[in-house]
Design a protein around this motif. Sequence first.
Motif, mmCIF file in Angstrom:
data_model
loop_
_atom_site.group_PDB
_atom_site.id
_atom_site.type_symbol
_atom_site.label_atom_id
_atom_site.label_comp_id
_atom_site.label_asym_id
_atom_site.label_seq_id
_atom_site.Cartn_x
_atom_site.Cartn_y
_atom_site.Cartn_z
ATOM 1 N N GLN A 81 -4.697 6.384 -0.330
ATOM 2 C CA GLN A 81 -4.048 5.077 -0.442
ATOM 3 C C GLN A 81 -4.174 4.543 -1.854
ATOM 4 O OE1 GLN A 81 -4.446 2.556 3.455
ATOM 5 N NE2 GLN A 81 -6.438 2.890 2.579
ATOM 6 N N VAL B 77 0.789 5.096 0.799
ATOM 7 C CA VAL B 77 -0.048 5.989 1.592
ATOM 8 C C VAL B 77 0.556 7.389 1.579
ATOM 9 C CG1 VAL B 77 -1.031 6.421 3.870
ATOM 10 C CG2 VAL B 77 -0.746 4.073 3.071
ATOM 11 N N LEU C 18 0.851 -1.180 0.000
ATOM 12 C CA LEU C 18 0.000 0.000 0.000
ATOM 13 C C LEU C 18 0.889 1.233 0.000
ATOM 14 C CD1 LEU C 18 -2.753 -0.832 2.641
ATOM 15 C CD2 LEU C 18 -2.971 -0.805 0.167
#
Length: 72
Positions: free
Chosen positions: A66, A56, A54
């Motif tokens: 995200q 972010v 992910l």
Amino acid sequence: MAQPATESASLMTFEAGIKEARVYSLQGKQVLVQPVVGGRALIPLQQLSAGVYLVVCRDKNGKVFQKKLVKQ
């Protein structure tokens, strides 16, 4: 960042105040922090194992963005 990447991934944002992109494993471990300059970042992937991560980013107001990243 929808397609699998091998060497690097490009990040482009139009959100103001984003200064860095943090990359996390799906287990929640932060594995990389990359500066965002002028709304762009090149995220190097050579040191990461194949898998799903992910990316972010947080803007100056605390809003979180995200995106899924697949390393091949």
